[in-house]
Enzyme design. Structure first.
Site, short mmCIF file in Angstrom:
data_model
loop_
_atom_site.label_atom_id
_atom_site.label_comp_id
_atom_site.label_asym_id
_atom_site.label_seq_id
_atom_site.Cartn_x
_atom_site.Cartn_y
_atom_site.Cartn_z
N GLY A 92 -10.77 15.78 10.22
CA GLY A 92 -11.57 15.87 8.99
C GLY A 92 -10.70 15.60 7.77
O GLY A 92 -10.35 16.52 7.03
N TYR A 93 -10.33 14.36 7.60
CA TYR A 93 -9.54 13.97 6.43
C TYR A 93 -10.44 13.28 5.39
O TYR A 93 -10.57 13.73 4.26
CB TYR A 93 -8.41 12.99 6.79
N SER A 94 -11.04 12.15 5.78
CA SER A 94 -11.75 11.29 4.81
C SER A 94 -12.97 11.99 4.22
O SER A 94 -13.62 12.80 4.89
CB SER A 94 -12.22 10.00 5.50
N GLU A 144 3.81 10.45 17.08
CA GLU A 144 2.84 9.38 17.08
C GLU A 144 3.51 8.13 16.54
O GLU A 144 3.52 7.86 15.35
CB GLU A 144 1.65 9.78 16.18
N GLU A 155 -4.12 -3.17 3.28
CA GLU A 155 -3.52 -3.10 1.94
C GLU A 155 -2.55 -1.92 1.85
O GLU A 155 -1.50 -2.02 1.23
CB GLU A 155 -4.60 -2.98 0.86
C1 LIG Z 1 -15.23 3.76 12.64
C2 LIG Z 1 -14.41 4.62 11.75
C3 LIG Z 1 -13.84 5.77 12.25
C4 LIG Z 1 -13.10 6.60 11.42
N1 LIG Z 1 -12.62 7.80 11.91
C5 LIG Z 1 -12.08 8.70 11.06
C6 LIG Z 1 -11.78 10.01 11.48
O1 LIG Z 1 -11.95 10.35 12.64
N2 LIG Z 1 -11.31 10.90 10.57
C7 LIG Z 1 -11.10 10.56 9.26
O2 LIG Z 1 -10.65 11.39 8.49
N3 LIG Z 1 -11.36 9.30 8.83
C8 LIG Z 1 -11.85 8.38 9.70
N4 LIG Z 1 -12.18 7.12 9.24
C9 LIG Z 1 -11.99 6.80 7.85
C10 LIG Z 1 -10.89 5.84 7.58
O3 LIG Z 1 -9.65 6.47 7.71
C11 LIG Z 1 -11.13 5.27 6.17
O4 LIG Z 1 -12.22 4.40 6.27
C12 LIG Z 1 -9.93 4.56 5.61
O5 LIG Z 1 -8.92 5.49 5.29
C13 LIG Z 1 -10.30 3.77 4.32
O6 LIG Z 1 -10.98 4.57 3.43
P1 LIG Z 1 -12.37 4.06 2.78
O7 LIG Z 1 -13.23 3.65 3.89
O8 LIG Z 1 -12.85 5.11 1.88
O9 LIG Z 1 -11.97 2.78 1.98
P2 LIG Z 1 -11.26 2.70 0.55
O10 LIG Z 1 -10.02 3.52 0.56
O11 LIG Z 1 -12.26 2.93 -0.51
O12 LIG Z 1 -10.83 1.20 0.55
C14 LIG Z 1 -11.72 0.13 0.20
C15 LIG Z 1 -10.89 -1.13 0.08
O13 LIG Z 1 -9.92 -0.97 -0.95
C16 LIG Z 1 -8.65 -1.25 -0.47
N5 LIG Z 1 -7.66 -0.40 -1.11
C17 LIG Z 1 -7.60 0.94 -1.10
N6 LIG Z 1 -6.49 1.35 -1.73
C18 LIG Z 1 -5.82 0.27 -2.14
C19 LIG Z 1 -4.60 0.04 -2.84
N7 LIG Z 1 -3.81 1.04 -3.22
N8 LIG Z 1 -4.25 -1.21 -3.09
C20 LIG Z 1 -5.03 -2.26 -2.68
N9 LIG Z 1 -6.18 -2.10 -2.03
C21 LIG Z 1 -6.58 -0.86 -1.76
C22 LIG Z 1 -8.72 -0.95 1.01
O14 LIG Z 1 -7.71 -1.63 1.74
C23 LIG Z 1 -10.10 -1.44 1.35
O15 LIG Z 1 -10.07 -2.80 1.58
C24 LIG Z 1 -12.89 6.25 10.08
C25 LIG Z 1 -13.43 5.06 9.58
C26 LIG Z 1 -14.19 4.27 10.39
C27 LIG Z 1 -14.80 3.04 9.80
#
Ligand SMILES: Cc1cc2nc3c(=O)[nH]c(=O)nc-3n(C[C@H](O)[C@H](O)[C@H](O)COP(=O)(O)OP(=O)(O)OC[C@H]3O[C@@H](n4cnc5c(N)ncnc54)[C@H](O)[C@@H]3O)c2cc1C
Length: 737
Positions: A474-476, A590, A720
């Site tokens: 439960g991070y995101s 890891e 990124e």
């Molecule tokens: C199928 C699936 C399973 C997942 N499972 C888990 C889970 O079990 N637990 C959990 O906690 N999370 C989980 N996640 C979440 C995942 O870790 C996030 O989707 C990921 O960290 C990106 O966050 P976001 O989707 O909010 O995108 P954002 O962070 O909003 O990013 C959107 C875009 O902006 C870009 N961006 C962001 N920051 C920067 C920067 N500093 N410079 C340039 N570009 C940037 C990104 O690369 C991306 O292209 C899962 C996601 C998916 C899709």
């Protein structure tokens, strides 16, 4: 596996660096370019014994390996050495193989004469150094000829190189027939591999030039190196240049060891290292702005040399056809032959790309486990439900100890090193095993091992290890993705309890899990990274709700809601407000999460599909477009494999990889996206048929890969984010936003 130089190789490289720093710097190369050869440099490298060092002692050489020579050739490439070092070394070894018919010539060459060979099949094309070398070799049909140099009038080319069209009118025959052709092909492969090493050296030097310039040059009041567009391009190139070096050395090693894969690797290295040198030099020039275009600046020398060297064999795109032939043509080595050649010989010191016999034995054990436990039912069920976890399979993995393969034996692990651990994961990924649960449980378990209380270690850890208990992460959150430290879910202390309120996004496995590993904000007065605390919350605590989320790749994930969730302080993992370091504690165990096995399986499966003969006896592999695509992606993935295992090898040596894991993840996942897109194109409309529909080619593997690959560039740290890490920690570039 050993990816380091021996002390002797290091000493040779250092000596070469001293020599080239004096004899082949930018100003000197500019001065000598019109002549196309630097006689003083040639004298110096002959005095150092480089051109004949990889010839057997009995033939007048120093009996060194190609890898030894490569340590100096890399420096030669980095310094744009204007002398036929690689060409002469290759010709000397070829003459030694020809025996008595070439003894006189061999004596001349090991005595310091320079030599070159006509590489291109286009007899009218220029040959590097043919206007200056003492001895020039050419193959006409199945006749190997030689002419005393110069072999034709000098022609100015893109990068000097004392080039001439070789005139064979007065040539003498050295050998003929099938053996002569085979010797020639071997020589060209040695040229390919050594030139790949030189190109990797050139690429690194070009990139260093660009990075230095970008640090020094200011625009808009800041160094241009602080612009993210520039940093990210550098990060990509840093990773590709590292990969090209590994591939070049792998090809050289394979030739040294007569590996059955050596011909394919030589062509792959030649194509890839030429491409990357071209890209690195080209971008470095771009970063120099208008100054890069000025002859006074060195970077334009790199651009011209990289391109010219890449063209010496003819159109570089043809190399892709050669790769396809050598990987999948009728003479391609069978996998069994490759495996047995590897286990038959002892490991050597310095630059050995083979796995240790114990690792090969472990791989065999893992494969047998997969054969026994990963049934079609398990895979189909995972795809049908979208839950990439199967309790039966998971428990079998745990029983075998695979969840903790890399943990020390004293704490319940198998004590396997990072190479074995990486291999285990790649075998599982490559077999299509549903292991999201395994990955999460292993990560939470490893964190408990490092940061958990005695009670957590005694009560929960053994159950995770036994495969009885599942966890989710439960991070995101809706407003905390890549910037996960921005989490807003609150945990407020109330006596000996905590009360949690908030929402988590993408809580994969929540619907199967017994615990959520939850990052919550506990202090609003501290900077955002410092006010976080980690909890391991039982999923049956009142106030937790789970809503399923369907995804394009078919994987199920969830949104989880937390309202007035009350847990005792014993659910806290690590200190209050220390959640950020707890989240990263598992990194000790890891090490290599990048999934190479899956994209590799995709490319190999499409290659096998393309090889199948149709009713008219032809196969799709006869199509040059299909061959080129498969050759390109198999090469990109070989580079990804090398980056991944380089990171594992560093861990196994006791080092803590810094950016190597990020490089592997970035390279592999980006290649996966582009490969799946290009391979579905190759299949055409049939490629659109959904996975598991009747009649879907390869049971829809490519269609599924196309839907799934993109997420691998998002979770686990998006591309990124990986580029930020590589640019910052790998290249030392200033922070950008
Ligand atoms: C199928 C699936 C399973 C997942 N499972 C888990 C889970 O079990 N637990 C959990 O906690 N999370 C989980 N996640 C979440 C995942 O870790 C996030 O989707 C990921 O960290 C990106 O966050 P976001 O989707 O909010 O995108 P954002 O962070 O909003 O990013 C959107 C875009 O902006 C870009 N961006 C962001 N920051 C920067 C920067 N500093 N410079 C340039 N570009 C940037 C990104 O690369 C991306 O292209 C899962 C996601 C998916 C899709």
């Amino acid at each position: 596996m050993d990816l380091s130089f021996t002390p002797d190789q290091e000493a040779l490289r250092d000596a070469a660096q001293r020599l080239y720093a004096k004899a082949s710097h930018g100003e000197r190369v500019r001065e000598q370019e019109a002549a196309g050869i630097d006689p003083a440099l040639w004298e110096a490298i002959v005095a150092m014994g480089l051109p004949a060092m990889a010839v057997a002692e009995a033939d007048g050489g120093a009996g060194a390996s190609l890898t030894d020579l490569a340590a100096a050739v890399e420096v030669h490439g980095a310094h744009l050495g204007l002398a036929p070092l690689v060409e002469t070394a290759v010709v000397a070894r070829l003459l030694a193989r020809l025996g008595p018919s070439a003894t006189d010539l061999l004596e001349q060459v090991v005595g310091g004469a320079s030599a070159t060979l006509r590489l291109t099949t286009d007899a009218t094309g220029p040959t590097a150094y043919a206007a200056a070398a003492d001895v020039v070799l050419a193959l006409d049909g199945d006749r190997m000829m030689w002419v005393p140099g110069p072999a034709g009038p000098a022609v100015r080319t893109l990068a000097g190189l004392a080039a001439a069209t070789v005139d064979t009118t007065d040539a003498s025959e050295l050998a003929s027939g099938g053996t002569a052709v085979a010797h020639w092909q071997r020589a060209v492969d040695e040229w390919r591999a050594l030139t790949a090493v030189a190109q990797a050296g050139l690429a690194r030097a070009s990139l260093d030039l660009g990075v230095q310039y970008a640090r020094d040059r200011h625009q808009f009041g800041v160094p241009i190196a602080s612009f993210q567009t520039i940093q990210h391009r550098f990060a990509d190139l840093h990773e590709r240049v590292e990969g090209s070096r590994l591939l070049a050395y792998e090809a050289v090693w394979a030739l040294d060891e007569d590996e059955p894969t050596a011909p394919a690797l030589a062509a792959q290295a030649s194509w890839y290292c030429g491409l990357v040198a071209d890209e690195a030099a080209g971008f470095s020039l771009h970063v120099h702005g208008g100054y890069g275009f000025m002859l006074e600046y060195d970077v334009q020398l790199h651009v011209r040399r990289a391109k010219a060297t890449r063209l010496l064999l003819g159109d570089p795109h043809r190399e892709l056809q050669v790769i396809a032939d050598r990987r999948w043509g009728s003479n391609a080595p069978a996998p069994d032959a490759v495996a047995s050649a590897r286990t038959a010989r002892p490991l050597r010191a310095g630059m050995d790309f083979r796995f240790a016999p114990a690792t090969e034995a472990f791989r065999a054990e893992v494969r047998a486990f997969i054969d026994a436990h990963l049934t079609a039912d398990v895979v189909d069920r995972a795809h049908a439900t979208g839950t990439m976890h199967d309790w039966g399979f998971h428990r079998a993995l745990c029983e075998r100890g695979y969840l903790a393969a890399g943990w020390p034996v004293e704490v319940g692990g198998l004590g396997r090193d990072a190479i074995d651990q990486t291999l285990l994961m790649q075998e599982l990924y490559g077999a299509g095993a549903p292991i999201d649960g395994l990955n999460i449980a292993a990560m939470v378990g490893a964190t408990l091992l490092v940061c958990g209380t005695d009670d957590q270690k005694a009560e929960i850890l053994p159950r995770i290890l036994a495969g009885e208990v599942m966890c989710c992460l439960g991070y995101s959150e809706p407003d905390a993705g890549s910037d996960v430290a921005a989490v807003a879910t609150r945990a407020v202390r109330d006596g000996d309890s905590w009360v949690i309120d908030g929402q988590k996004m993408f809580t994969t496995m929540a619907h199967e899990a017994h615990y959520v590993f939850l990052l919550a904000r506990t202090n609003l007065d501290l900077p955002k990274h410092k006010g976080l605390t980690m909890f391991l919350v039982p999923m049956d605590t009142p106030g937790i709700e789970i809503t399923p989320v369907a995804t394009m790749g078919g994987e199920r994930t969830n949104i989880t809601f937390y309202s007035d969730v009350r847990v005792p302080d014993s659910c806290r993992v690590g200190d209050v407000d220390a959640g950020w370091s707890v989240m990263h504690a598992a990194l000790v165990y890891e090490r290599n999460s990048a999934n190479w096995g899956e994209p590799n399986r995709l490319v190999e499966a499409v290659a096998a599909w393309a090889r199948e003969p149709g009713p008219d006896g032809t196969s799709r592999l006869d199509d040059v477009t299909v061959r080129a695509a498969l050759a390109r992606w198999s090469t990109e993935l070989e580079v990804g494999r090398l980056l991944l295992f380089r990171s594992a090898w560093l861990s196994a040596q006791g080092d803590m990889p810094q950016v190597e894991g990020s490089m592997a993840k970035l390279h592999i996942t980006e290649a996966f996206v582009r490969a799946s897109s290009e391979l579905i194109d190759l299949i055409g409309t049939a490629g659109l048929v959904s996975s598991h529909e009747p009649g879907a080619p390869l049971h829809g593997l490519v269609e599924h890969a196309f839907r799934h690959a993109v997420v691998t560039t998002i979770y686990g740290g998006s591309s990124e984010v990986q580029r930020e890490i590589i640019a910052g920690r790998g290249l030392g570039l200033p922070r950008s936003r």
